[in-house]
Design an enzyme around this catalytic site. Structure first.
Site, PDB file in Angstrom:
ATOM      1  CB  SER A 114      -0.935  -0.065   1.215  1.00 35.99           C
ATOM      2  OG  SER A 114      -1.923   0.898   1.149  1.00 35.99           O
ATOM      3  CG  ASP A 122      -6.521  -3.902  -3.100  1.00 44.48           C
ATOM      4  OD1 ASP A 122      -7.292  -2.947  -2.885  1.00 44.48           O
ATOM      5  OD2 ASP A 122      -5.297  -3.874  -2.824  1.00 44.48           O
ATOM      6  CG  HIS A 161      -5.778  -2.244   0.458  1.00 40.63           C
ATOM      7  ND1 HIS A 161      -4.809  -2.393  -0.510  1.00 40.63           N
ATOM      8  CD2 HIS A 161      -5.277  -1.351   1.351  1.00 40.63           C
ATOM      9  CE1 HIS A 161      -3.768  -1.611  -0.205  1.00 40.63           C
ATOM     10  NE2 HIS A 161      -4.026  -0.984   0.909  1.00 40.63           N
TER      11      HIS A 161
END
Lengths: 385, 200
Positions: free
Chosen positions: A157, A322, A355
């Site tokens: 991320s 995601d 995610h």
């Protein structure tokens, strides 16, 4: 914390603090005259210092990536699934460094720290950090630790964005880059989510334009809303359906506005927990760093040109459900790397977990990560520590 | 590296040192790994089988998880010296379009596929009246991934129609061995074809 520490855990860990008094000039033009970085290390640095791995944390992460701080801890560090003896980032082989980024709220200098110039907490006056500022500060920590070249820099991320930045900012200082569930820049939708979160915090009457510490208040409600919004974007529709469905807490409708569905109380719980542990100014600042990240901007918006500066090998990983950092965004990175003739491998892992998947023990994900890190070890120091 | 699969050892002869290659359906990355070590070739493999993809990563081969049926639009025109595809042509949705794509991306391409005109296949259908099965084609008609079988002649006619030039071809048995007897009547006696093609 279990009664005994699991064998594949790095065990009890004590964080260290490194003070820096060389001024750090930031992307914003502001200067941090002095600062602290809190960090943890796992494993042993080998004699020729070739087995070091840097972990870059995401929005709400910190330096505590693996192991336990005390026998009373309920949970290990945030990436304990991937760091430890025999795990993908195998601490029998690697020396792992994990720090809390500047602007954080877990011990590195940030909005809750005292500004030496004013004698009060920085609060909202703490400079807005850019990803490159973090990378510069991480490089200084590497200098202190005697690490000239990282065997790998790894992150998911927002952490993956730091990895990308490392690869172009200090191309000589890393051999491998592992970029997980990340993106070369945020989309308008993603920036919009961040802005809603920031507004939730800013409009909390207890926020006081960020000076809540001085006023003796905490914008808990705003931070909680921000986290609830964030949290639901980290999950997938499927994951929420499987986890909560339409289950009711009390098994019946009460015709009230109190949380009735399980998913509501879950979000309340997550938001509540986060609002007591995290700093609102840090949340504002971290989301801004996410929004600003766009390394191709300095290269005619050409990501290939941007990444052609890199000298390391890359592993890029995404997860099917995601939607906050969708596989297509990882594929933009992969394609730019291919067009720049860089060494890159890419896997898109089947997962229902949105995610959040990058933090979870998904067998195929761990297998690929493990296989890649074995290659990192073999190429960096012949595989043995 | 003497243990290279026989078909791959035929292919590798046609690949120049220091060149850029793309291997479509690269398996565990044997060819890429060999070419990197022996000819200092740089390349990428595309693969969708999870176990094989992990094996590529373990072997230090650049591998991209990408389904050939979703196109190769992410690769630029003439950006690769040789695009290789072994034993996958017959399993994709549109072999003709994929051939075009291979020669859009690659200056040259190498393709291998099973010959549906192999004498045993012809006799199987003729005598048993059933869709042929063999060691090379071990599937039933309903579960086979090989959805676009062709013969050598079919392939060469397609190449002619598309203006594709055949640089080299070799025909081998199911062990990928070249044999004098195959050369006598390749369209009948060859089990697997290896074609080296270009549009230049």
């Amino acid at each position: 914390m279990p009664d005994v520490i699991p064998e594949n855990s790095v065990g009890l860990i004590t964080p260290k603090v490194q003070h820096f008094d060389t001024p750090l000039t930031l992307r914003s033009g502001r200067v941090l005259e002095q600062y602290d970085l809190i960090y943890e290390t796992y494993g042993e640095l080998n004699a020729d210092r070739s087995n070091a791995v840097l972990i870059c944390h995401a929005l709400s992460g910190d330096h505590h990536a693996a192991g336990y701080h005390s026998m009373d801890d309920k949970k290990p560090g945030w990436w304990d699934t991937c760091i430890g003896p025999g795990k993908p980032i195998d601490t029998n082989k690697f020396f792992v460094v994990s720090l809390n980024n500047l602007g954080g709220c877990s011990g590195s200098t940030g909005p809750v720290s005292i500004n030496p110039e004013t004698g009060k907490a920085y609060g909202p006056d703490f400079p807005i950090m850019a990803v490159r500022d973090w990378v510069n500060s991480q490089a200084r920590l590497a200098d202190v630790l005697g690490i000239d070249v990282w065997a790998a820099v790894v992150g998911g991320s927002l952490g993956g964005m730091q990895v990308l930045r490392w690869s172009i900012q200090f191309p000589e200082r890393l051999k491998h880059a592992v970029v997980i569930a990340s993106a070369p820049k945020l989309s308008a939708q993603n920036i919009a989510f961040n802005e809603v979160a920031r507004q939730a915090i800013a409009k909390d009457p207890d926020f006081h334009d960020g000076w809540y510490q001085e006023k003796g208040t905490l914008p808990k409600a705003g931070l909680m809303q921000a986290r609830m919004l964030g949290h639901l974007t980290y999950l997938s529709d499927d994951a929420m359906r499987q986890k909560f469905g339409r289950e009711l807490r009390e098994g019946k409708l009460n015709f009230s506005f109190a949380p009735e569905f399980q998913v509501e109380s879950y979000l309340h719980y997550q938001g509540e927990k986060f609002s007591t542990r995290f700093d609102a100014n840090t949340y504002m600042l971290m989301t801004k760093a996410l929004d600003y990240f766009d390394p191709a901007r300095d290269h005619d918006n050409d990501l290939r040109k941007c990444l052609s500066q890199a000298k390391c090998r890359f592993l890029v990983v995404s997860f099917t459900t995601d939607w906050r950092f969708a596989p297509a965004r990882s594929e933009e990175i992969v394609n730019a790397l291919i067009h720049a003739d860089k060494d890159v491998s890419y896997a898109c892992i089947e997962s229902d977990n949105g995610h959040d998947a990058f933090l979870l023990p998904i067998p195929r994900y761990l297998d690929i990560f493990h296989a890649y890190m074995e290659g990192v070890a073999a190429r960096s120091f012949g595989g043995k520590s | 590296m003497s243990e290279l699969r026989p078909d791959l050892s035929i292919i590798q002869q046609w690949i120049r040192p220091e060149s850029e290659i793309l291997d479509l359906g690269c398996g565990e990355g044997e060819l890429l790994s060999y070419l990197k070590n022996e000819k200092n070739v740089h390349g990428y493999g595309l693969e969708i089988n999870p176990e094989k993809l992990t094996a590529c990563i373990r072997n230090g081969v650049n591998v991209i998880e990408q389904n050939l049926d979703n196109g190769l639009g992410n690769f630029e025109d003439q950006s690769i010296d040789t695009v290789v595809m072994t034993q996958a042509l017959q399993a994709v949705q549109r072999p003709d379009e994929l051939l075009d794509e291979m020669l859009r991306i690659g200056k040259e391409a190498i393709v291998t596929f099973p010959n549906f005109g192999y004498w045993k296949t012809r006799f199987y259908l003729l005598l048993k009246g059933r869709m042929p099965m063999s060691d090379t084609l071990p599937y039933n008609w309903y579960d086979t991934p090989n959805i676009h079988m062709c013969t050598f002649r079919d392939f060469e006619i397609l190449c002619r129609e598309k203006g594709i030039r055949i640089l080299n071809k070799t025909v081998v048995d199911d062990q990928h061995r070249e044999h004098w007897s195959i050369r006598l009547w390749p369209a009948m006696l060859g089990e697997i074809a290896v074609y080296h093609i270009t549009r230049r």
